[in-house]
Design a protein around this motif. Structure first.
Motif, short mmCIF file in Angstrom:
data_model
loop_
_atom_site.label_atom_id
_atom_site.label_comp_id
_atom_site.label_asym_id
_atom_site.label_seq_id
_atom_site.Cartn_x
_atom_site.Cartn_y
_atom_site.Cartn_z
N ALA A 284 -7.53 -10.59 -2.49
CA ALA A 284 -8.26 -10.48 -3.68
C ALA A 284 -9.92 -10.52 -3.54
O ALA A 284 -10.15 -10.78 -2.55
CB ALA A 284 -8.08 -11.74 -4.79
N PHE B 243 -4.75 -8.90 -4.31
CA PHE B 243 -5.30 -7.42 -4.36
C PHE B 243 -6.30 -7.13 -5.67
O PHE B 243 -6.95 -5.95 -5.71
CB PHE B 243 -4.48 -6.29 -4.45
CG PHE B 243 -3.16 -6.59 -3.53
CD1 PHE B 243 -3.33 -7.13 -2.21
CD2 PHE B 243 -1.98 -6.42 -3.76
CE1 PHE B 243 -2.07 -7.46 -1.45
CE2 PHE B 243 -0.68 -7.06 -3.42
CZ PHE B 243 -0.81 -7.25 -1.96
N GLY B 244 -6.50 -8.12 -6.45
CA GLY B 244 -7.19 -7.79 -7.45
C GLY B 244 -8.86 -8.09 -7.31
O GLY B 244 -9.18 -8.72 -6.53
N TYR B 245 -9.46 -7.31 -8.12
CA TYR B 245 -10.78 -7.21 -7.88
C TYR B 245 -11.24 -7.74 -9.29
O TYR B 245 -11.14 -7.02 -10.41
CB TYR B 245 -11.48 -5.77 -7.63
CG TYR B 245 -13.05 -5.90 -7.52
CD1 TYR B 245 -13.76 -6.46 -6.47
CD2 TYR B 245 -13.74 -5.48 -8.53
CE1 TYR B 245 -15.32 -6.32 -6.36
CE2 TYR B 245 -15.17 -5.47 -8.56
CZ TYR B 245 -15.86 -5.85 -7.27
OH TYR B 245 -17.04 -5.81 -7.60
N PHE C 24 -8.75 -3.29 -8.24
CA PHE C 24 -8.03 -3.73 -7.19
C PHE C 24 -8.71 -3.31 -5.75
O PHE C 24 -9.52 -2.68 -5.72
CB PHE C 24 -6.48 -3.32 -6.95
CG PHE C 24 -6.27 -1.99 -6.63
CD1 PHE C 24 -6.31 -0.87 -7.66
CD2 PHE C 24 -5.73 -1.48 -5.37
CE1 PHE C 24 -6.23 0.36 -7.21
CE2 PHE C 24 -5.56 -0.26 -5.12
CZ PHE C 24 -5.84 0.66 -6.01
N ASN D 167 -0.81 -1.34 -11.36
CA ASN D 167 -1.70 -2.08 -12.16
C ASN D 167 -2.03 -1.62 -13.57
O ASN D 167 -2.31 -2.50 -14.61
CB ASN D 167 -3.15 -1.96 -11.36
CG ASN D 167 -3.30 -2.90 -10.32
OD1 ASN D 167 -3.45 -4.14 -10.70
ND2 ASN D 167 -3.24 -2.70 -8.93
N GLU E 63 -11.66 0.51 -8.03
CA GLU E 63 -11.34 0.05 -6.72
C GLU E 63 -12.41 -0.52 -5.83
O GLU E 63 -13.54 -0.10 -5.65
CB GLU E 63 -11.14 1.20 -5.77
CG GLU E 63 -9.57 1.96 -6.58
CD GLU E 63 -9.70 3.50 -5.71
OE1 GLU E 63 -10.47 4.13 -5.14
OE2 GLU E 63 -8.49 4.09 -6.33
#
Length: 280
Positions: A165, A180-182, A193, A215, A278
């Motif tokens: 993340a 993997f999240g942003y 992500f 997502n 992204e």
């Protein structure tokens, strides 16, 4: 050869490995273990039942293993661990665990904690985690392997941050972040992500396309979230990245809600693709 500066204070009972370097005015407690090849540059405090992993390096004025900032703590035996080859920069504080957690505060191998970062009691950091300057982790925070937290980010106690993340600088994190999240903002919102991080660790373009679709289904499409979660589980049963996100969300031990989705406006974008969110 092991090298200890004459001004360093090493308590009787401390274990010092081969090739350790301890610089001026360091203070090492009687229960400390400093493993082979570790280096304490100067003015470092290692207190309590603390283990410094092999090849780790700690720069001046860092404090590792000191008591937790928890009013319930009355000196009970708890531990603190810094993983092998991790780098701890100036002024970092890592507190040993309280009695209300698992008994250990742990920073994994190959981590980098930049100047003035704080890791509170009972935190668990995976391998390869990076905390930029002045990051603040409340008690019992769990951070997955390879996660990156930008400068000044503040994380509420008991939050979980998934593997790889990415947290923007100055974000206020009060809820769990999936793998993997942003996230961005105060309060932090899920805006995309970590595409670049995944690519650097071998994810394929097909996997990224699948992750983008997943997502969108999970965090953007209308409808009941539980139904969308089940739909994603059935649609991509053999995609490990998607299944990792689903397992994280379904974890029965999760104590906080999931971070809410949001959108960054144009002036806020920085290194994020506006259309796909992204992280860079």
């Amino acid at each position: 050869m092991t090298a200890i500066h004459p001004s360093a204070q090493i308590a009787e009972g401390a274990s010092i490995g081969a090739g350790v370097r301890i610089g001026p005015f360091c203070a090492i407690g009687p229960e400390a273990v400093i493993e082979d090849g570790a280096e304490l540059v100067s003015h470092v405090v290692v207190d309590g039942a603390t283990r410094i992993g092999a090849g780790a390096k700690v720069l001046p004025f860092a404090s590792i293993g000191t008591p937790p900032q928890d009013t319930k703590y009355k000196g009970e035996p708890t531990r603190c661990e810094l993983g092998a080859r991790s780098l701890v920069r100036e002024g970092v504080t890592i507190h040993r665990a309280s009695v209300g957690g698992g008994g250990v505060t742990r920073v994994g191998a190959g981590c980098m904690l930049m100047a003035q970062a704080h890791v509170a009691h009972d935190c668990i950091l995976g391998d390869g985690v990076i905390l930029a300057n002045n990051v603040m982790l409340g008690g019992h925070v769990h951070v997955g392997d390879g996660a990156f937290l930008g400068g000044g980010a503040a994380v509420h106690q008991t939050v979980r941050i998934g593997r790889l993340a990415m947290v923007s600088g100055l974000a206020g994190v009060t809820n769990d972040i999936p793998p993997f999240g942003y996230v961005f903002g105060l309060p932090a919102r899920l805006v995309g992500f970590n595409k670049v991080g995944l690519l650097r660790r071998g994810a394929s373009r097909d996997q990224l396309r699948t992750l983008r679709l997943a997502n969108a289904l999970l965090f953007k499409d209308p409808g009941e979230f539980a139904a969308r979660l089940q739909q994603a589980a059935e649609r991509w049963p053999d995609e490990p990245l998607v299944q990792e996100i689903i397992a994280f969300i379904r974890d029965p031990d999760r104590r906080r809600q999931l971070v809410r989705p949001g959108r960054m406006t144009a002036p806020e974008l920085g290194g994020v693709d506006e259309e796909n969110g992204e992280g860079q």
